[in-house]
Enzyme design. Structure first.
Site, PDB file in Angstrom:
ATOM      1  N   HIS A 193      41.854  36.615  25.013  1.00  0.00           N
ATOM      2  CA  HIS A 193      42.889  36.304  24.033  1.00  0.00           C
ATOM      3  C   HIS A 193      43.728  37.546  23.761  1.00  0.00           C
ATOM      4  O   HIS A 193      43.472  38.458  23.856  1.00  0.00           O
ATOM      5  CB  HIS A 193      42.295  36.142  22.581  1.00  0.00           C
ATOM      6  N   ALA A 194      45.026  37.245  23.987  1.00  0.00           N
ATOM      7  CA  ALA A 194      46.053  38.284  24.284  1.00  0.00           C
ATOM      8  C   ALA A 194      46.256  39.325  23.310  1.00  0.00           C
ATOM      9  O   ALA A 194      46.367  40.511  23.624  1.00  0.00           O
ATOM     10  CB  ALA A 194      47.470  37.702  24.620  1.00  0.00           C
TER      11      ALA A 194
ATOM     12  N   GLU B 183      44.142  40.539  21.376  1.00  0.00           N
ATOM     13  CA  GLU B 183      43.072  41.626  20.912  1.00  0.00           C
ATOM     14  C   GLU B 183      42.796  42.605  21.741  1.00  0.00           C
ATOM     15  O   GLU B 183      42.214  42.851  22.799  1.00  0.00           O
ATOM     16  CB  GLU B 183      41.819  40.501  21.113  1.00  0.00           C
TER      17      GLU B 183
ATOM     18  N   ARG C 287      47.983  34.564  21.138  1.00  0.00           N
ATOM     19  CA  ARG C 287      46.459  34.402  21.419  1.00  0.00           C
ATOM     20  C   ARG C 287      46.499  33.705  22.971  1.00  0.00           C
ATOM     21  O   ARG C 287      45.358  34.101  23.572  1.00  0.00           O
ATOM     22  CB  ARG C 287      46.026  33.617  20.475  1.00  0.00           C
TER      23      ARG C 287
ATOM     24  N   ASN D 238      39.506  30.384  25.570  1.00  0.00           N
ATOM     25  CA  ASN D 238      38.150  30.336  25.129  1.00  0.00           C
ATOM     26  C   ASN D 238      37.803  29.091  24.565  1.00  0.00           C
ATOM     27  O   ASN D 238      36.788  28.821  23.905  1.00  0.00           O
ATOM     28  CB  ASN D 238      37.869  31.257  24.261  1.00  0.00           C
TER      29      ASN D 238
ATOM     30  N   HIS E  78      35.953  40.554  22.594  1.00  0.00           N
ATOM     31  CA  HIS E  78      36.965  39.894  21.759  1.00  0.00           C
ATOM     32  C   HIS E  78      37.265  40.871  20.522  1.00  0.00           C
ATOM     33  O   HIS E  78      36.480  41.824  20.548  1.00  0.00           O
ATOM     34  CB  HIS E  78      36.752  38.599  21.199  1.00  0.00           C
ATOM     35  N   ALA E  79      38.143  40.283  19.507  1.00  0.00           N
ATOM     36  CA  ALA E  79      38.085  41.382  18.456  1.00  0.00           C
ATOM     37  C   ALA E  79      38.925  40.158  17.553  1.00  0.00           C
ATOM     38  O   ALA E  79      39.292  39.201  17.957  1.00  0.00           O
ATOM     39  CB  ALA E  79      39.236  42.314  18.420  1.00  0.00           C
ATOM     40  N   TYR E  80      38.666  40.123  16.101  1.00  0.00           N
ATOM     41  CA  TYR E  80      37.777  41.288  15.522  1.00  0.00           C
ATOM     42  C   TYR E  80      36.830  40.626  14.557  1.00  0.00           C
ATOM     43  O   TYR E  80      37.021  39.664  14.102  1.00  0.00           O
ATOM     44  CB  TYR E  80      38.802  42.176  14.486  1.00  0.00           C
TER      45      TYR E  80
ATOM     46  N   TYR F  65      31.497  30.680  14.135  1.00  0.00           N
ATOM     47  CA  TYR F  65      31.708  29.468  13.734  1.00  0.00           C
ATOM     48  C   TYR F  65      31.200  28.563  14.824  1.00  0.00           C
ATOM     49  O   TYR F  65      31.273  29.264  16.041  1.00  0.00           O
ATOM     50  CB  TYR F  65      32.906  29.261  13.201  1.00  0.00           C
TER      51      TYR F  65
ATOM     52  N   GLU G 178      32.460  40.756  19.280  1.00  0.00           N
ATOM     53  CA  GLU G 178      33.794  40.850  18.670  1.00  0.00           C
ATOM     54  C   GLU G 178      33.748  42.221  18.043  1.00  0.00           C
ATOM     55  O   GLU G 178      33.179  42.801  17.018  1.00  0.00           O
ATOM     56  CB  GLU G 178      33.632  39.875  17.401  1.00  0.00           C
TER      57      GLU G 178
HETATM   58 ZN   LIG Z   1      38.887  36.469  21.032  1.00  0.00          ZN
END
Ligand SMILES: [Zn+2]
Ligand SMILES: *[C@@H]1O[C@H](CO)[C@@H](O)[C@H](O)[C@H]1NC(C)=O
Ligand SMILES: *[C@@H]1O[C@H](CO)[C@@H](O)[C@H](O)[C@H]1NC(C)=O
Ligand SMILES: *[C@@H]1O[C@H](CO)[C@@H](O)[C@H](O)[C@H]1NC(C)=O
Ligand SMILES: *[C@@H]1O[C@H](CO)[C@@H](O)[C@H](O)[C@H]1NC(C)=O
Length: 438
Positions: free
Chosen positions: A197-198, A200, A255, A272, A325-327, A377, A399
Site C-alpha cells: 500500500h503506497a 504506508e 493506497r 492486497n 503494512h501500517a498502521y 477485519y 501493521e
Molecule cells: Zn497496508
C-alpha cells in the site's frame, strides 16, 4: 561504516533535487502537493449504535472522505474505531452534523497540510546534503531506494544480489534483493515485502533498515550471522512502485496500484485484495473507485502477478512470508478471509507471541496479535492468505506504528525506534523458523 556510505557520484546527482526541494520549502513558494490538504482534518469517530453507523456511512459517501482506518467504510460497524480524512470543504458540514446528531468525535489532525509539512521528509532531505552516509532515518523516494539497491548490489556482491522479477503497470522494474551468504548447500528462505500500500511509508523504510542491520551486524551478532548463513532473504522494499511514486508526487494518501480501468475514471486496484484466494469476497470491493477494489480478475495487477509467479516458483524453499503494512500495531497471521483456525496453529501462534514480546521489550510498545480476520477485519484475496494456501507455513503481516496519533504521517523521528523494535520481532520469528516447531 564506510561501506554503506553514498558514493560521490550519487551525492552529486541528488544535489539539484535537494536545491529544488529547498526552493519549495521557502516561504512564499509553492507548498508540498500543491497545498491540496490545506484545512483538511483527520477525525476519529466510534459509532456506538446502528443509527450512528448508518449516518456515518451515508455522509462518508456524500463527502467522498478518505478512510484511514479501517480501509473501507464497509468494515464500519458498532464500536469500530474509524479514522476519517475529511476534505476542507466538507469538514464544517460533517463536524456540525456529528455534533447535531450527538455523535462524539475526536480531532486527530487539525490541519493535514500543516502536519504533512511539519515532519516532512523533504525537510530532512535538505540536511542530507552534508551527510556522507546514507540516511536510514528519513523516508526515501522510489528513485533513491532503487539507487540504494543498485549501490548495494555493486558494493556487497558477497551478500547481496539484486534482480528484477517483472515490470509494474507503468513500466517500472520490480526489484528484489536476495540477501544471505552464498552457499552451495540447500538453504531455506524468507520472503519480505514492504509497500504493498503506497501511503504506508514506514514499510519501505523498514525493509531498508533490515538490510542495513544485516550488513552492519552479521559479523558481530551471532543471531544475524546465523540468519545470513542458514537462510536467504528475498526482500522487496517497494512492492507497489507506481503507487509509491504517486504518493510522493501527487497524492500522499494514495493506497492502490495505478492501473487504468476500461469503464471508470478511477484508477488502481488494492494490491492486497487481488490474490487468488477467495478473491473478491468479503472485505473487498468490486467497485473500481473504492480503496479496497479487488481488480477485474485475480492477479490482474502486474505487480501481484510477478510476485505470485516468483513465490510459486520458489515455494519449496521459502519457509516464511512477511509483509509490512501500517498502521495499527498488530502482528497478524492467517486466516484473513474467514474466521477459522489454521492447522498447526500453535507453532504460528507461539512465534507471534514471542515476537510481540521481543518487540515490546525495547520501548514497551504493545502489539496485538492473532488471526487477521478476528484481530483486524475479514479481507479476502490478501497476499498473506495466498502465501499460506500455497504452502508457505509461516506467513505474517505486520501493521507497524502507530495507532492513529500520526497515522500515515508517522514522523521521521520515529523511523528509528519503530524499525529497532520491529527488527527484534523479525529476528525472533526467523530464529523460530530455524528450529523445529514442537
Ligand atoms: Zn497496508
Ligand atoms: C469539495 O471539493 C472537491 C474538489 O475540490 C469537489 O469535488 C467536491 O464536490 C467539493 N465538495 C463540497 C461538499 O463542496
Ligand atoms: C547485480 O550485480 C550483478 C553482478 O554482481 C549483476 O550481474 C546484476 O546485473 C546486478 N543487478 C542489477 C539489477 O543491476
Ligand atoms: C502441520 O504439521 C505437520 C507435522 O509437523 C506437517 O506434516 C504438516 O505439513 C503441517 N501442516 C501445515 C499446513 O503446515
Ligand atoms: C524471542 O523472544 C522471546 C521472548 O518473547 C525471548 O525469550 C527469546 O530469547 C527471543 N529469541 C531471540 C532469538 O531473539
Amino acid at each position: 561504516m564506510k561501506f554503506l556510505g553514498k558514493p560521490r557520484s550519487q551525492t552529486a546527482v541528488s544535489l539539484p533535487i535537494c536545491l529544488l526541494i529547498w526552493n519549495i520549502l521557502q516561504p512564499g513558494h509553492s507548498h508540498l502537493y500543491s497545498n491540496r490538504y490545506a484545512g483538511d482534518k483527520v477525525i476519529r469517530v466510534t459509532p456506538s449504535t446502528k443509527e450512528e453507523v448508518y449516518v456515518l456511512k451515508k455522509i462518508s459517501h456524500q463527502l467522498k472522505v478518505d478512510l484511514w482506518q479501517p480501509s473501507s467504510i464497509s468494515y464500519v460497524s458498532k464500536g469500530t474505531v474509524t479514522d476519517v480524512h475529511i476534505p476542507q470543504n466538507g469538514s464544517r458540514a460533517l463536524l456540525d452534523f456529528l455534533q447535531e446528531a450527538n455523535i462524539p468525535y475526536k480531532i486527530l489532525i487539525e490541519d493535514l497540510q500543516k502536519a504533512l509539512e511539519k515532519g516532512s521528509s523533504l525537510q530532512a532531505q535538505r540536511n542530507r546534503r552534508s551527510l556522507s552516509e546514507y540516511n536510514y532515518e528519513v523516508y526515501h523516494s522510489l528513485e533513491e531506494i532503487q539507487n540504494w539497491m543498485h549501490n548495494l548490489n555493486n558494493t556487497h556482491s558477497g551478500l547481496i544480489h539484486m534482480f528484477p522479477i517483472g515490470k509494474s503497470y507503468e513500466g517500472r522494474s520490480l526489484f528484489i534483493l536476495k540477501l544471505g551468504r552464498r552457499s552451495r548447500a540447500y538453504k531455506r528462505a524468507v520472503w519480505m515485502d514492504c509497500g504493498i500500500h503506497a501511503r504506508e511509508w514506514i514499510g519501505p523504510a523498514f525493509c531498508q533498515w533490515f538490510v542495513k542491520e544485516a550488513l552492519l551486524t552479521y559479523r558481530s551478532d551471532p543471531i544475524m550471522r546465523k540468519m545470513m548463513n542458514h537462510l536467504y532473504f528475498y526482500i522487496m522494499p517497494v512492492f507497489n512502485v507506481d503507487g509509491y511514486h504517486f504518493s510522493w508526487t501527487s497524492d500522499r494518501f494514495w493506497r492502490k496500484t495505478r492501473s487504468r480501468n476500461s469503464r471508470f475514471r478511477c484508477r488502481g486496484v488494492d494490491a492486497n485484495r487481488n490474490w487468488r484466494v477467495k478473491w473478491c469476497a468479503e472485505g473487498a470491493s468490486m467497485h473500481p473507485c473504492d480503496d479496497t477494489y479487488c481488480g477485474p480478475f485475480p492477479e490482474s495487477e502486474p505487480e501481484v502477478k510477478a510476485v505470485a509467479n516468483f513465490l510459486r516458483k520458489h515455494k519449496k524453499h521459502i519457509r516464511a512470508y512477511l509483509s509490512f503494512h501500517a498502521y495499527a500495531q498488530m502482528l497478524l497471521y492467517p486466516y484473513s478471509y474467514k474466521y477459522a483456525t489454521i492447522p498447526n496453529f500453535s507453532c504460528v501462534e507461539s512465534a507471534a507471541y514471542k515476537a510481540v514480546n521481543a518487540l515490546r521489550s525495547v520501548y514497551g510498545v504493545r502489539y496485538r496479535y492473532g488471526p487477521a480476520s478476528s484481530t483486524l477485519y475479514v479481507s479476502s484475496g490478501s497476499s498473506m492468505d495466498w502465501a499460506y494456501k500455497n504452502g508457505i507455513p509461516y506467513t505474517f503481516a505486520f501493521e507497524l506504528r502507530d495507532t492513529g496519533h500520526f497515522g500515515f504521517l508517522l514522523p521521521e523521528a520515529l523511523i528509528k525506534p519503530t524499525c529497532t523494535e520491529t527488527m527484534l520481532a523479525v529476528k525472533n520469528i526467523t530464529v523460530h523458523l530455524l528450529k523445529k516447531c514442537p
